[in-house]
Structure formats: C-alpha cells, structure tokens
Design a protein around this motif. Structure first.
Motif, short mmCIF file in Angstrom:
data_model
loop_
_atom_site.label_atom_id
_atom_site.label_comp_id
_atom_site.label_asym_id
_atom_site.label_seq_id
_atom_site.Cartn_x
_atom_site.Cartn_y
_atom_site.Cartn_z
N GLY A 10 29.37 7.73 -27.26
CA GLY A 10 28.42 8.42 -28.49
C GLY A 10 28.29 10.28 -28.81
O GLY A 10 29.81 11.00 -28.46
N GLY A 36 30.00 5.80 -31.11
CA GLY A 36 28.63 5.94 -31.53
C GLY A 36 27.56 3.94 -31.63
O GLY A 36 27.50 4.11 -33.09
N SER A 40 23.53 7.27 -31.11
CA SER A 40 23.96 8.21 -32.13
C SER A 40 24.30 8.14 -33.92
O SER A 40 25.73 8.27 -34.05
CB SER A 40 25.42 8.98 -31.48
OG SER A 40 25.40 9.20 -30.56
N SER A 41 24.26 6.80 -34.02
CA SER A 41 24.51 6.13 -35.73
C SER A 41 23.34 5.71 -35.79
O SER A 41 22.39 4.48 -35.17
CB SER A 41 25.45 4.96 -35.40
OG SER A 41 25.26 4.49 -34.58
N HIS A 146 24.64 11.78 -38.22
CA HIS A 146 24.47 11.81 -37.35
C HIS A 146 25.41 10.44 -36.84
O HIS A 146 26.83 11.33 -35.96
CB HIS A 146 23.54 11.19 -36.00
CG HIS A 146 23.11 9.92 -36.58
ND1 HIS A 146 22.39 9.76 -37.65
CD2 HIS A 146 22.65 8.56 -36.52
CE1 HIS A 146 21.35 9.09 -38.48
NE2 HIS A 146 22.04 8.38 -36.94
N THR A 147 25.91 10.03 -37.87
CA THR A 147 27.06 8.99 -37.54
C THR A 147 27.80 9.79 -37.62
O THR A 147 29.13 9.99 -37.56
CB THR A 147 26.89 7.82 -38.56
OG1 THR A 147 25.60 7.09 -38.44
CG2 THR A 147 27.85 6.74 -38.47
N THR A 150 29.62 11.76 -35.41
CA THR A 150 29.95 11.54 -33.43
C THR A 150 31.28 10.63 -33.92
O THR A 150 32.21 11.23 -32.94
CB THR A 150 28.95 10.28 -33.21
OG1 THR A 150 27.86 10.80 -32.99
CG2 THR A 150 29.76 9.85 -31.73
N ASN A 151 31.69 10.72 -35.59
CA ASN A 151 32.91 10.12 -35.47
C ASN A 151 33.95 11.01 -35.31
O ASN A 151 35.07 11.27 -35.32
CB ASN A 151 33.15 9.04 -36.74
CG ASN A 151 32.36 8.17 -36.70
OD1 ASN A 151 33.04 7.53 -35.88
ND2 ASN A 151 31.97 7.81 -37.36
#
Ligand SMILES: Cc1cc2nc3c(=O)[nH]c(=O)nc-3n(C[C@H](O)[C@H](O)[C@H](O)COP(=O)(O)OP(=O)(O)OC[C@H]3O[C@@H](n4cnc5c(N)ncnc54)[C@H](O)[C@@H]3O)c2cc1C
Length: 371
Positions: A10, A36, A40-41, A146-147, A150-151
């Motif tokens: 995450g 994610g 966190s997504s 957020h996605t 995180t990526n």
C-alpha cells in the motif's frame, strides 16, 4: 536474502521502499496481491487534512503537507496533490467552544486556521444549508489521488533499486531469539531478513502477529459514494463535519464524493466488502442536510471494498515490536492514515537506519495501552 524486507504494497510499504532505495539502502517489498490492493486505492481521491485531527498527529500532517506539494516532482509523475482547503462545518451551538480552542491549537502548531461564523461560511461554501452556523477553515489542506500516488511510490522505489514483488503473500514470521530472520510465503518458501522487517500490511498486521502481540485494532470496510455527474457541484473545498459522519469533496467529471467514516459489511471468507443500504442512505441524508441541492443526487459507485485497521483510540500504532528488535509495525490508521503517509514513511526509515525513535513518532507507541 533481503537486507530490509517490507510486507505490504500500500502507500506505506511503497513509500518506505522508496525512502530506503532512494537513500541507497537495499530493500525488498512483498505484496500479497498487487500494489494498491488495500486501502490505498479505490474510487475518488483521499483527503489530506490537518483540520480536526487529533493533536498528536498535527506535527506529522504539517510535515506531510510540505512533502505533498512537491511529491510528484520527487516521484517524476504528474501532480498528485490539489490544495483545495478544508472546511469543517458546524451546526450545533455547543460545538463552537471546542472549535475556538481547536483553531488556536492548530494555529499554534503551525497550521493556519480560521473560525468563520454566520454568513461568512457562505463565502467559502455558498450552497451550504442555513443550518450551518460556523466553520473552521484550513487553507493548506487538500486532496490527493491515492491510487496514482501509491503506484508512483512503488515505481520510483523500483527505479531506485528496490525489489518490488507482487502476488507474494507472507503467511508466517520465522523468529530466532529476538529477531525475525525470515518470512514464510504461501508457497512455503522463505525470504531471509538480514536487517529490518517493516510490517506495513494495514488490516493484516494484527493477524501476522498472532502469537507475538495482540494489537488493539479492528478492521472496517469504510464506505465511499461517488455520484453520477451533477449539473451543479455544490462543494468547493474538502468538507468535513463537526458532528455528522460526513466528508465531501468535488471530483473530476462534475461528481461529488461522499464518505466520512460509515462502514459496509465485510465477508471474511470471500475477502470482499459490500455496502449496507441503510449506511448509504444515511450518508446521503447527511449530505443533503448540509447541501440541500444534492437532494436528487444519483450514486454511480458505492464501494466498501477496502479494509482499514482502526485502533481503539483512533490514532495509529507505529512502533518497534516489543521482543523483536528488528521489526517495525505501522497500522491502526483509523480512516486517516493517508494524509500523513509521506512523513511517517520518512520517519520510519530514519528510525530504522539511525536507531533512535524520532520524537514525532513517540505518541504512537504501544506503551500508551499500558504494554
Ligand atoms: C474508504 C477509505 C477512505 C479513506 N479516506 C481517507 C482520507 O480521506 N484521508 C486519509 O488521510 N486517510 C483516508 N483513509 C485511510 C488511508 O487510505 C489508509 O490509512 C492508508 O491508505 C493505509 O495504507 P497502508 O499502506 O497502511 O495499507 P493498505 O493500502 O491497506 O496496504 C496494505 C497492503 O498489504 C498487503 N498485504 C496484506 N497482507 C499481506 C501479507 N500477508 N503479505 C503481503 N502483503 C500483504 C495488502 O494486499 C495491501 O496491498 C481512507 C481509507 C479508506 C478505506
């Protein structure tokens, strides 16, 4: 063999991997599903809010907001953070005294905030209901994708030399004396741990520690509602509420996101979450109470598929695991772990590399539960 091993992909696992790798430290991140896959997504964006936070978290969010504004440059991607400001709505007379104290505290802690009353609220949120009598405005707050974040952290960690592996669920810690020396994966293979182990698997941390520690956390599948496009988007800022379980934000495509802490139902066997009709209706009813023009809102996405660990006192647990000298854990984010992630990840890595607990992390120790 991993010098430093991180469990969980995450935002926390990815950001810690980035911090280690970009300081030239060997590290290996293992994620059970894909980057994610957890909290966190999911739909919409996450709030990056200092306003209304527990005072213990204010220094962290202050530091994090500075990082957020240029994080995209560090990670080499398009902007991730939008500074919208946060407006905390107040309807009840009895919440005003606390609001005055809170504004003072936030100001003293370097988070400029203002209490606006009466019609002044309408200067910030013109379509808010006349029930709303005041608001705390915190201009430095905002929202982040957020996605994408995180990526981006995971990609930047890999580019800096971290090994990032997906579809590797850890099932067991292998302990010798006071250290975790390896972790076992679902295929029975072992990954050796030479230095530090960071257990950053959020809702799975408690389970991974079964037999070593019983953390005072529970898991909740928080609910998020995303509207269909609206002719009129009434929400201008990231919006919270002093007594309703409600958060609102404007999303791209003339949509509004409604959230704030209501939860769905989690199916442990299938490991999926689904929304509960009454909770969806209650979230919408609260939104309409403060923004009457949302009365005909139609929901396109109602999601409760992302589990979050919530601690018994609603602030995170960030600590070294007692009895296991090379293990750091962080969990119990309680629905507001996103905003502080860039700061906490830095501090966790400082702690692991320098050996001293950073003072900003002291309030989040397990000893607060008398352990
Ligand atoms: C709906 C919702 C809305 C939220 N809104 C906000 C907000 O507006 N503002 C805010 O500040 N915070 C918010 N939060 C909280 C925030 O999103 C989380 O605190 C944060 O994303 C937690 O990050 P994490 O990396 O610890 O956990 P996660 O993102 O859950 O990552 C943990 C990872 O560990 C992996 N994993 C689990 N078990 C294992 C294993 N055995 N082996 C290997 N990997 C494993 C999982 O697959 C997962 O990918 C919200 C949370 C939710 C659910």
């Amino acid at each position: 063999m991993a010098g430093n091993l991180i469990i969980g992909g995450g935002v926390y696992g990815a950001a810690v991997a980035f911090e280690l790798a970009s300081r030239g430290v060997n590290c290996h991140l293992v994620e059970a599903k894909h980057i994610g896959a957890g909290a966190s997504s999911g739909p919409g964006r996450r709030g990056v809010r200092a306003n209304g936070r527990d005072p213990r978290e204010l220094p962290l969010v202050r530091q994090a907001r500075t990082i957020w504004s240029s994080l995209h440059e560090l990670l080499g991607v398009a902007p991730l953070f939008e500074r919208t400001g946060h407006v905390l709505l107040i309807e009840r007379e009895r919440d005003l005294l606390e609001a005055e104290a809170r504004v003072k505290l936030q100001d003293q802690m370097g988070i400029p905030s203002e209490l606006v009353k009466g019609e002044g609220v309408r200067d910030y949120e013109p379509q808010v209901s006349s029930h709303v009598r005041a608001a705390i405005v915190c201009p430095g707050d905002g929202v982040a994708d957020h996605t994408a974040t995180t990526n981006a952290y995971a990609a930047a960690a890999a580019a800096a030399g971290a090994v990032v592996e997906e579809a590797v669920p850890v099932v067991r810690l292998v302990i010798k004396r006071d250290r975790v020396i390896a972790v076992e994966t679902d295929t029975g293979s072992h990954i050796q741990v030479e230095n530090n182990l960071f257990i950053l698997a959020n809702s799975a941390v408690r389970g991974l520690l079964t037999g070593y520690a019983d953390l005072p956390v529970r898991n909740m599948p928080f609910q998020v509602l995303l509207s269909k496009p609206l002719g009129n988007v009434p929400v201008r800022h990231l919006v919270g509420h002093a007594h309703r379980t409600l958060a609102l934000k404007a999303e791209p495509g003339e949509r509004v996101m409604i959230s704030g802490g209501r939860a769905g139902r989690w199916d442990e066997e299938r490991q999926v979450g689904e929304v509960v009709d009454q909770e969806v209706a209650a979230n919408i009813a609260d939104a309409v109470k403060v923004y009457p023009s949302l009365q005909d809102i139609e929901i396109e996405i109602a999601d409760a598929g992302h589990l979050e660990a919530v601690s018994i006192d609603n602030v995170p647990i960030i600590d070294r695991l007692p009895g296991l000298s090379n293990v750091k854990i962080a969990t119990g984010w309680s629905g507001h772990g996103w905003a502080i992630a860039p700061s906490v990840a830095k501090l966790l890595v400082d702690w692991a590399l320098e050996g001293q607990r950073p003072p900003l992390l002291a309030p989040f120790a397990l000893t607060r539960f008398g352990r």
